[in-house]
Design a protein around this motif. Sequence first.
Motif, PDB file in Angstrom:
ATOM      1  N   GLN A 150       0.808  -1.212   0.000  1.00  0.00           N
ATOM      2  CA  GLN A 150       0.000   0.000   0.000  1.00  0.00           C
ATOM      3  C   GLN A 150       0.841   1.262   0.000  1.00  0.00           C
ATOM      4  O   GLN A 150       0.311   2.358   0.174  1.00  0.00           O
ATOM      5  CB  GLN A 150      -0.946  -0.026   1.198  1.00  0.00           C
ATOM      6  CG  GLN A 150      -1.923  -1.165   1.099  1.00  0.00           C
ATOM      7  CD  GLN A 150      -2.848  -1.254   2.284  1.00  0.00           C
ATOM      8  OE1 GLN A 150      -2.647  -0.608   3.292  1.00  0.00           O
ATOM      9  NE2 GLN A 150      -3.868  -2.073   2.155  1.00  0.00           N
ATOM     10  N   ARG A 189       2.633   4.458  -1.175  1.00  0.00           N
ATOM     11  CA  ARG A 189       2.256   5.431  -2.213  1.00  0.00           C
ATOM     12  C   ARG A 189       3.467   6.234  -2.661  1.00  0.00           C
ATOM     13  O   ARG A 189       3.367   7.422  -2.945  1.00  0.00           O
ATOM     14  CB  ARG A 189       1.157   6.361  -1.683  1.00  0.00           C
ATOM     15  CG  ARG A 189      -0.102   5.640  -1.313  1.00  0.00           C
ATOM     16  CD  ARG A 189      -0.781   5.111  -2.552  1.00  0.00           C
ATOM     17  NE  ARG A 189      -1.972   4.354  -2.180  1.00  0.00           N
ATOM     18  CZ  ARG A 189      -2.422   3.339  -2.874  1.00  0.00           C
ATOM     19  NH1 ARG A 189      -1.798   2.940  -3.954  1.00  0.00           N
ATOM     20  NH2 ARG A 189      -3.500   2.715  -2.499  1.00  0.00           N
ATOM     21  N   GLN A 190       4.600   5.570  -2.734  1.00  0.00           N
ATOM     22  CA  GLN A 190       5.815   6.248  -3.166  1.00  0.00           C
ATOM     23  C   GLN A 190       5.691   6.599  -4.649  1.00  0.00           C
ATOM     24  O   GLN A 190       5.165   5.828  -5.443  1.00  0.00           O
ATOM     25  CB  GLN A 190       7.029   5.369  -2.933  1.00  0.00           C
ATOM     26  CG  GLN A 190       7.246   5.043  -1.470  1.00  0.00           C
ATOM     27  CD  GLN A 190       8.336   4.010  -1.265  1.00  0.00           C
ATOM     28  OE1 GLN A 190       8.852   3.449  -2.208  1.00  0.00           O
ATOM     29  NE2 GLN A 190       8.654   3.760  -0.017  1.00  0.00           N
ATOM     30  N   ALA A 191       6.207   7.756  -4.985  1.00  0.00           N
ATOM     31  CA  ALA A 191       6.098   8.249  -6.358  1.00  0.00           C
ATOM     32  C   ALA A 191       6.768   7.317  -7.353  1.00  0.00           C
ATOM     33  O   ALA A 191       6.230   7.075  -8.440  1.00  0.00           O
ATOM     34  CB  ALA A 191       6.689   9.646  -6.453  1.00  0.00           C
ATOM     35  N   LEU A 226       7.179   4.084  -7.118  1.00  0.00           N
ATOM     36  CA  LEU A 226       6.343   2.879  -7.287  1.00  0.00           C
ATOM     37  C   LEU A 226       5.179   3.168  -8.221  1.00  0.00           C
ATOM     38  O   LEU A 226       4.881   2.380  -9.125  1.00  0.00           O
ATOM     39  CB  LEU A 226       5.806   2.386  -5.947  1.00  0.00           C
ATOM     40  CG  LEU A 226       6.759   1.689  -5.015  1.00  0.00           C
ATOM     41  CD1 LEU A 226       6.065   1.374  -3.696  1.00  0.00           C
ATOM     42  CD2 LEU A 226       7.278   0.417  -5.640  1.00  0.00           C
ATOM     43  N   GLN A 227       4.519   4.280  -7.973  1.00  0.00           N
ATOM     44  CA  GLN A 227       3.375   4.651  -8.804  1.00  0.00           C
ATOM     45  C   GLN A 227       3.793   4.890 -10.247  1.00  0.00           C
ATOM     46  O   GLN A 227       3.098   4.483 -11.177  1.00  0.00           O
ATOM     47  CB  GLN A 227       2.684   5.891  -8.223  1.00  0.00           C
ATOM     48  CG  GLN A 227       2.103   5.668  -6.845  1.00  0.00           C
ATOM     49  CD  GLN A 227       1.049   4.583  -6.829  1.00  0.00           C
ATOM     50  OE1 GLN A 227       0.203   4.489  -7.713  1.00  0.00           O
ATOM     51  NE2 GLN A 227       1.092   3.739  -5.813  1.00  0.00           N
ATOM     52  N   ALA A 258       4.490   1.459 -11.895  1.00  0.00           N
ATOM     53  CA  ALA A 258       3.237   0.748 -12.168  1.00  0.00           C
ATOM     54  C   ALA A 258       2.483   1.375 -13.333  1.00  0.00           C
ATOM     55  O   ALA A 258       1.818   0.669 -14.098  1.00  0.00           O
ATOM     56  CB  ALA A 258       2.361   0.732 -10.915  1.00  0.00           C
ATOM     57  N   ALA A 259       2.589   2.675 -13.493  1.00  0.00           N
ATOM     58  CA  ALA A 259       1.901   3.369 -14.587  1.00  0.00           C
ATOM     59  C   ALA A 259       2.474   3.002 -15.953  1.00  0.00           C
ATOM     60  O   ALA A 259       1.753   3.027 -16.951  1.00  0.00           O
ATOM     61  CB  ALA A 259       1.978   4.874 -14.380  1.00  0.00           C
ATOM     62  N   ALA A 267       1.837  -3.433 -12.737  1.00  0.00           N
ATOM     63  CA  ALA A 267       0.545  -2.837 -12.367  1.00  0.00           C
ATOM     64  C   ALA A 267      -0.440  -3.930 -11.973  1.00  0.00           C
ATOM     65  O   ALA A 267      -1.178  -3.790 -10.994  1.00  0.00           O
ATOM     66  CB  ALA A 267      -0.003  -2.007 -13.520  1.00  0.00           C
ATOM     67  N   LEU A 316       0.533  -5.209  -8.581  1.00  0.00           N
ATOM     68  CA  LEU A 316       0.083  -4.251  -7.567  1.00  0.00           C
ATOM     69  C   LEU A 316      -1.400  -4.440  -7.268  1.00  0.00           C
ATOM     70  O   LEU A 316      -1.806  -4.486  -6.107  1.00  0.00           O
ATOM     71  CB  LEU A 316       0.361  -2.821  -8.024  1.00  0.00           C
ATOM     72  CG  LEU A 316      -0.140  -1.707  -7.108  1.00  0.00           C
ATOM     73  CD1 LEU A 316       0.494  -1.796  -5.733  1.00  0.00           C
ATOM     74  CD2 LEU A 316       0.113  -0.346  -7.746  1.00  0.00           C
ATOM     75  N   GLN A 317      -2.208  -4.587  -8.304  1.00  0.00           N
ATOM     76  CA  GLN A 317      -3.649  -4.795  -8.107  1.00  0.00           C
ATOM     77  C   GLN A 317      -3.919  -6.078  -7.323  1.00  0.00           C
ATOM     78  O   GLN A 317      -4.740  -6.096  -6.420  1.00  0.00           O
ATOM     79  CB  GLN A 317      -4.379  -4.819  -9.448  1.00  0.00           C
ATOM     80  CG  GLN A 317      -4.518  -3.449 -10.061  1.00  0.00           C
ATOM     81  CD  GLN A 317      -5.286  -2.515  -9.148  1.00  0.00           C
ATOM     82  OE1 GLN A 317      -4.692  -1.795  -8.348  1.00  0.00           O
ATOM     83  NE2 GLN A 317      -6.590  -2.523  -9.255  1.00  0.00           N
TER      84      GLN A 317
END
Length: 83
Positions: free
Chosen positions: A15, A17-19, A21-22, A25-26, A32, A35-36
């Motif tokens: 969970q 919310r590190q930039a 990581l995001q 995943a993008a 991604a 992650l889901q």
Amino acid sequence: MNCLAFRRQLLVDPQARQADLQAHAAQCAPCARALQRALVFEASLKAALLMYEADGDSTQHEDEADDSSDADPSRSRDCATGL
């Protein structure tokens, strides 16, 4: 960040919310999806623990109620007479 670093961090804290990581995943479809899956698993685990806690609390209260009549003989019922 590469996929291996992403997966390692996912195991540590799905969970987060590190930039970085995001951002990874993008742009990486397999990560991604990972992650889901991790987030769904975390949610089901949390729900199971909450259900267990709620069930454990009610079981504990029932046990305490049963034990209270055993402690005071005047409050217990005689099985043969129902008194």
